[in-house]
Design an enzyme around this catalytic site. Structure first.
Site, PDB file in Angstrom:
ATOM      1  N   GLY A 133      69.589  -2.508  55.511  1.00 55.29           N
ATOM      2  CA  GLY A 133      71.052  -2.417  55.561  1.00 55.29           C
ATOM      3  C   GLY A 133      71.792  -3.399  54.663  1.00 55.29           C
ATOM      4  N   HIS A 191      70.961   5.587  45.009  1.00 56.70           N
ATOM      5  CA  HIS A 191      69.543   5.829  44.734  1.00 56.70           C
ATOM      6  C   HIS A 191      69.040   4.794  43.734  1.00 56.70           C
ATOM      7  CE1 HIS A 191      65.900   8.216  44.488  1.00 56.70           C
ATOM      8  NE2 HIS A 191      65.941   8.059  43.182  1.00 56.70           N
ATOM      9  N   ILE A 223      66.095  13.484  54.935  1.00 61.81           N
ATOM     10  CA  ILE A 223      66.798  14.494  54.146  1.00 61.81           C
ATOM     11  C   ILE A 223      67.699  15.293  55.085  1.00 61.81           C
ATOM     12  CG2 ILE A 223      66.509  16.570  52.744  1.00 61.81           C
ATOM     13  CD1 ILE A 223      63.953  15.254  51.632  1.00 61.81           C
ATOM     14  N   LEU A 224      68.980  15.348  54.761  1.00 64.42           N
ATOM     15  CA  LEU A 224      69.928  16.078  55.607  1.00 64.42           C
ATOM     16  C   LEU A 224      69.788  17.580  55.353  1.00 64.42           C
ATOM     17  CD1 LEU A 224      72.988  13.724  54.973  1.00 64.42           C
ATOM     18  CD2 LEU A 224      71.694  13.913  57.118  1.00 64.42           C
ATOM     19  N   GLU A 231      73.027  -2.765  43.115  1.00 61.07           N
ATOM     20  CA  GLU A 231      73.470  -1.719  44.044  1.00 61.07           C
ATOM     21  C   GLU A 231      74.668  -2.196  44.861  1.00 61.07           C
ATOM     22  OE1 GLU A 231      70.459   0.258  46.439  1.00 61.07           O
ATOM     23  OE2 GLU A 231      68.943  -0.140  44.928  1.00 61.07           O
TER      24      GLU A 231
END
Ligand code: GAR
Length: 192
Positions: free
Chosen positions: A20, A113, A96-97, A178
């Site tokens: 997180g 990503h 994966i949704l 990121e």
């Protein structure tokens, strides 16, 4: 630029699976006056995600779902709608949704990503970049569509691969980028 107050910010849910650190950077960003988002929910597929601690620290609602079947997805969609969630940020979310889930939030799901997409979709991106002797890797924020890591790219940051890099050292340097890239992507898409 108009200042956004809590009531007119975009209600956002962040989906995580692990540490997180991107979630933390998004929370910190969301506290800035200029931020167009407010984080209302943290959702994880893993009750042991370290990132869930941020829900306690920052007093944000948290929910854990197994994401294993359409019933569990229906429950999540219900919770998201109940909380008027208008944006979903995937941040180290490793499930994966389903197509139907994505349809429910069309154009409202972002993902970060750890590669320069379209290179290295899926897992083990750092191993692949090093093995292929690439000069650069990096990270990408993109809209989520029904094909894995294939939605419209919002922004990217290049990171040079050093001679002695291992997947771990490279991952660490990319992660630092990121943390800046995700807030910048949100500003790019949503800032008034
Ligand atoms: C990040 O590097 C993120 O880009 C990656 O997982 C890491 C999570 O770190 N996501 C993916 O690989 C998604 N396919 P964090 O939990 O510390 O934010």
């Amino acid at each position: 630029m108009a200042l956004l107050t809590g009531s007119n910010k975009i209600k956002t849910a962040v989906f995580i699976s692990g540490t997180g650190s991107n979630l933390k950077s998004l929370i910190q960003f969301s506290k800035l006056k200029k931020s167009p988002i407010i984080i209302e929910m943290i959702i994880s597929n893993n009750a042991k995600s370290k990132g869930l601690e941020y829900a306690n620290i920052y007093k944000i609602k948290k929910r854990v779902f197994d994401f294993k079947n359409s019933l569990s997805e229906k429950k999540i969609i219900y919770q998201l709608k109940q909380n008027n969630i208008n944006l979903i940020c995937l941040a180290g979310f490793m499930k994966i949704l389903s197509k139907s889930f994505i349809k429910n939030f069309k154009g409202k799901i972002l993902n970060i990503h750890p590669s320069l997409l379209p290179k290295y979709k899926g897992l083990n991106t750092h191993e692949k970049a090093i093995k292929n002797k690439d000069k650069y890797s990096g990270c990408t924020v993109h809209f989520v569509n029904s094909r894995l890591d294939s939605g419209k790219i919002i922004n990217q940051k290049k990171v040079r691969i050093k001679k002695l890099d291992t997947p771990k050292t490279l991952a660490k340097r990319i992660l630092i980028q990121e943390h800046k890239l995700y807030p910048a992507a949100i500003m790019k898409v949503f800032s008034p």
